[in-house]
Scaffold this motif. Structure first.
Motif, PDB file in Angstrom:
ATOM      1  N   PHE A  38       0.726  -1.265   0.152  1.00  0.00           N
ATOM      2  CA  PHE A  38       0.009   0.067  -0.030  1.00  0.00           C
ATOM      3  C   PHE A  38       0.950   1.320   0.134  1.00  0.00           C
ATOM      4  N   VAL A  39       0.697   2.213  -0.921  1.00  0.00           N
ATOM      5  CA  VAL A  39       1.411   3.627  -1.126  1.00  0.00           C
ATOM      6  C   VAL A  39       0.338   4.669  -1.039  1.00  0.00           C
ATOM      7  N   ARG A  40       1.044   5.715  -0.217  1.00  0.00           N
ATOM      8  CA  ARG A  40       0.180   6.946  -0.337  1.00  0.00           C
ATOM      9  C   ARG A  40       0.896   8.062  -0.915  1.00  0.00           C
ATOM     10  N   MET A  41       0.326   8.742  -1.815  1.00  0.00           N
ATOM     11  CA  MET A  41       1.174   9.863  -2.456  1.00  0.00           C
ATOM     12  C   MET A  41       0.541  11.015  -2.085  1.00  0.00           C
ATOM     13  N   SER A  65       0.135  -1.820   6.818  1.00  0.00           N
ATOM     14  CA  SER A  65      -1.076  -2.182   7.186  1.00  0.00           C
ATOM     15  C   SER A  65      -1.201  -3.684   7.288  1.00  0.00           C
ATOM     16  N   PRO A  66      -1.836  -4.289   8.554  1.00  0.00           N
ATOM     17  CA  PRO A  66      -2.191  -5.606   8.695  1.00  0.00           C
ATOM     18  C   PRO A  66      -2.764  -6.151   7.381  1.00  0.00           C
ATOM     19  N   LEU A  67      -3.339  -5.494   6.664  1.00  0.00           N
ATOM     20  CA  LEU A  67      -3.930  -5.899   5.202  1.00  0.00           C
ATOM     21  C   LEU A  67      -3.030  -6.587   4.256  1.00  0.00           C
ATOM     22  N   ALA A  68      -1.924  -6.137   4.366  1.00  0.00           N
ATOM     23  CA  ALA A  68      -0.807  -6.401   3.090  1.00  0.00           C
ATOM     24  C   ALA A  68      -0.568  -7.766   3.234  1.00  0.00           C
ATOM     25  N   ALA A  83      -9.708   6.121   4.315  1.00  0.00           N
ATOM     26  CA  ALA A  83      -8.967   4.865   3.965  1.00  0.00           C
ATOM     27  C   ALA A  83      -7.761   4.438   4.616  1.00  0.00           C
ATOM     28  N   GLU A  84      -7.103   5.576   5.168  1.00  0.00           N
ATOM     29  CA  GLU A  84      -5.870   5.480   5.912  1.00  0.00           C
ATOM     30  C   GLU A  84      -6.048   4.832   7.123  1.00  0.00           C
ATOM     31  N   ALA A  85      -7.099   5.133   7.657  1.00  0.00           N
ATOM     32  CA  ALA A  85      -7.833   4.868   9.112  1.00  0.00           C
ATOM     33  C   ALA A  85      -8.250   3.343   8.820  1.00  0.00           C
ATOM     34  N   ALA A  86      -8.855   3.024   7.935  1.00  0.00           N
ATOM     35  CA  ALA A  86      -9.005   1.668   7.487  1.00  0.00           C
ATOM     36  C   ALA A  86      -7.951   0.563   7.266  1.00  0.00           C
ATOM     37  N   LEU A  87      -6.760   1.129   6.629  1.00  0.00           N
ATOM     38  CA  LEU A  87      -5.528   0.314   6.664  1.00  0.00           C
ATOM     39  C   LEU A  87      -4.960   0.215   7.879  1.00  0.00           C
ATOM     40  N   ALA A  88      -4.916   1.164   8.885  1.00  0.00           N
ATOM     41  CA  ALA A  88      -4.418   1.251   9.878  1.00  0.00           C
ATOM     42  C   ALA A  88      -5.239  -0.075  10.697  1.00  0.00           C
ATOM     43  N   ASP A 105      15.893  -8.662  -3.776  1.00  0.00           N
ATOM     44  CA  ASP A 105      15.023  -9.089  -2.751  1.00  0.00           C
ATOM     45  C   ASP A 105      13.652  -8.469  -2.601  1.00  0.00           C
ATOM     46  N   SER A 106      13.662  -7.420  -2.998  1.00  0.00           N
ATOM     47  CA  SER A 106      12.318  -6.663  -2.905  1.00  0.00           C
ATOM     48  C   SER A 106      11.663  -6.724  -4.386  1.00  0.00           C
ATOM     49  N   SER A 107      12.283  -7.493  -5.435  1.00  0.00           N
ATOM     50  CA  SER A 107      11.799  -7.499  -6.643  1.00  0.00           C
ATOM     51  C   SER A 107      10.396  -8.249  -6.638  1.00  0.00           C
ATOM     52  N   PRO A 108       9.547  -7.721  -7.583  1.00  0.00           N
ATOM     53  CA  PRO A 108       8.376  -8.325  -7.549  1.00  0.00           C
ATOM     54  C   PRO A 108       8.281  -9.792  -8.080  1.00  0.00           C
ATOM     55  N   ALA A 109       7.503 -10.515  -7.699  1.00  0.00           N
ATOM     56  CA  ALA A 109       7.399 -11.916  -7.877  1.00  0.00           C
ATOM     57  C   ALA A 109       6.148 -12.271  -8.938  1.00  0.00           C
ATOM     58  N   ALA A 110       6.041 -13.393  -9.275  1.00  0.00           N
ATOM     59  CA  ALA A 110       5.041 -13.838 -10.374  1.00  0.00           C
ATOM     60  C   ALA A 110       3.697 -13.621  -9.664  1.00  0.00           C
ATOM     61  N   ALA A 111       2.624 -13.679 -10.325  1.00  0.00           N
ATOM     62  CA  ALA A 111       1.108 -13.542 -10.014  1.00  0.00           C
ATOM     63  C   ALA A 111       1.056 -14.325  -8.648  1.00  0.00           C
ATOM     64  N   ASP A 112       0.464 -13.737  -7.621  1.00  0.00           N
ATOM     65  CA  ASP A 112      -0.130 -14.421  -6.515  1.00  0.00           C
ATOM     66  C   ASP A 112       1.068 -15.547  -5.787  1.00  0.00           C
ATOM     67  N   GLU A 113       2.145 -15.345  -6.264  1.00  0.00           N
ATOM     68  CA  GLU A 113       3.263 -15.908  -5.578  1.00  0.00           C
ATOM     69  C   GLU A 113       4.196 -15.016  -4.724  1.00  0.00           C
ATOM     70  N   ALA A 114       3.924 -13.709  -4.652  1.00  0.00           N
ATOM     71  CA  ALA A 114       4.765 -12.695  -4.354  1.00  0.00           C
ATOM     72  C   ALA A 114       4.599 -12.593  -2.564  1.00  0.00           C
ATOM     73  N   PRO A 115       5.588 -12.777  -1.980  1.00  0.00           N
ATOM     74  CA  PRO A 115       5.450 -12.708  -0.449  1.00  0.00           C
ATOM     75  C   PRO A 115       4.918 -11.198  -0.131  1.00  0.00           C
ATOM     76  N   PRO A 116       3.970 -11.017   0.790  1.00  0.00           N
ATOM     77  CA  PRO A 116       3.687  -9.840   0.969  1.00  0.00           C
ATOM     78  C   PRO A 116       4.992  -8.908   1.459  1.00  0.00           C
ATOM     79  N   PRO A 117       4.841  -7.527   1.019  1.00  0.00           N
ATOM     80  CA  PRO A 117       6.097  -6.573   0.808  1.00  0.00           C
ATOM     81  C   PRO A 117       6.499  -6.353   2.395  1.00  0.00           C
TER      82      PRO A 117
END
Ligand code: PMV
Length: 351
Positions: free
Chosen positions: A155-158, A174-177, A225-230, A339-351
């Motif tokens: 999750f990223v805020r601009m 966020s615990p949702l990650a 949205a940020e409150a929901a993420l927290a 080590d922070s590079s993106p992995a394949a679809a749905d196999e990425a470890p949470p960031p």
């Protein structure tokens, strides 16, 4: 240190906004009129290779394997962006750039976000610059507003910023990650979109009677949205994301003439998502500058949703994505196993 001819490759993931960026306060610096909030996606990636070469008379671009003509808009945007890198590095040398997306380019699937984030990472490294992530985000923003967010994973805020050139993105914990997923339903085979987001947001700002209401709404949605993420509350986040996307499209639909990105399949998808939700499935829809629908959900419900969306008329592909990682140099001076590079679809470890 700049070493001419060094070949550098970087990879970045696209991101999908949950609270959208739609309108600028400064076109030249590409400063957003308001903040935004997104999720970076592992399944949608761009890989870009840059090489500065004294022998070149102009910048050269190969996009998805095809050479782009020198007078094309994409090359002009590339050169304008590389001029910023050249100015910062003090090197008056043109570059050879090859970029490849693993998804349809310029169709409303955020290819400009991953594209300019990967270009920023590769071009700065090839030019011998070592920018901290915030500076890289500010630079990526000059290519495309949403690219500032693709510098980071999860999750990223601009931030909209308040002065001259201070709008940058940063990651939000966020615990949702851990359990969030996005189901991407591609409509119409990913054909190029009818209006670029750049033109459409300017046109909305200039002509839509709903634009002012949109700008009033965004800070409220961001805070909620940020409150929901927290709080780790996916339902609250999903409700805000779906309503915010509809409000963005409402402002564009009210522009004169109207900007209409939706196709019949877009509405069928929205109805299906609503129906699934009524049956207790965690599913909230969002749409960008194109006809596709992306569904925010959980790791548990993602495959049920994908199965239900796949059979709808006009839906040509469905992908499940886990959160993606930060933009990274994968080959070159700072490269190596990223080590922070993106992995394949749905196999990425949470960031
Ligand atoms: O970064 P741009 O100029 O392609 O604009 C992105 C616009 C949306 O995708 C519709 C919204 C967003 O925040 O990503």
């Amino acid at each position: 240190m700049f070493r001419p001819m060094e070949v550098v490759t970087a990879r970045a993931c696209a991101n999908i906004a949950l609270v959208k960026y739609w309108g600028k306060r400064d076109a030249l610096l590409n400063l957003p009129a308001a903040g935004s909030l997104s999720l970076t996606l592992a399944a949608l990636t761009t890989e870009t290779t840059v090489q500065f070469d004294e022998a070149l008379a102009d910048d050269e671009l190969v996009l998805d394997g095809a050479a782009v003509p020198a007078q094309a808009g994409d090359v002009r945007r590339l050169t304008a962006f590389l001029d910023l890198v050249r100015a910062q590095a003090g090197i008056p040398i043109h570059a050879r750039v090859a970029s490849r997306n693993n998804f349809p380019t310029a169709s409303g699937l955020a290819s400009s976000a991953s594209g300019f984030a990967a270009l920023a990472a590769a071009a700065t490294a090839a030019a011998g610059l070592e920018l901290p992530p915030r500076e890289l985000s500010i630079l990526a923003r000059r290519g495309s507003g949403s690219a500032a967010r693709s510098v980071f994973g999860g999750f990223v805020r601009m931030h909209a910023g308040s002065t001259s050139d201070d709008a940058y993105a940063e990651p939000v914990a966020s615990p949702l990650a851990e359990r969030v997923r996005m189901v991407i339903a591609v409509v119409g085979g990913g054909a190029p979109k009818s209006h670029s987001s750049r033109d459409a947001m300017d046109h909305t700002a200039a002509t839509s009677p709903m634009y002012r209401a949109w700008l009033d709404l965004v800070p409220r949605d961001l805070e909620a949205a940020e409150a929901a993420l927290a709080a780790g509350d996916l339902e609250r986040l999903g409700v805000i994301a779906e309503a915010n996307a509809l409000a963005m499209h409402a402002s564009a639909l009210a522009a004169r003439p109207a900007v209409v990105y939706w196709r019949p399949a877009t509405l069928a998808l929205l109805e299906k998502v609503r129906g699934l939700r009524a049956c207790g499935v965690a599913a909230w829809a969002t749409m960008d500058a194109g006809p596709h629908v992306k569904v925010l959900t959980t790791v548990d419900d993602a495959s049920t949703i994908a199965m239900q969306l796949r059979d709808l008329d006009g839906v040509t592909a469905v992908t499940i994505s886990a959160p993606g990682g930060a933009a990274d140099v994968t080959d070159g001076p700072a490269g190596g196993p990223a080590d922070s590079s993106p992995a394949a679809a749905d196999e990425a470890p949470p960031p």
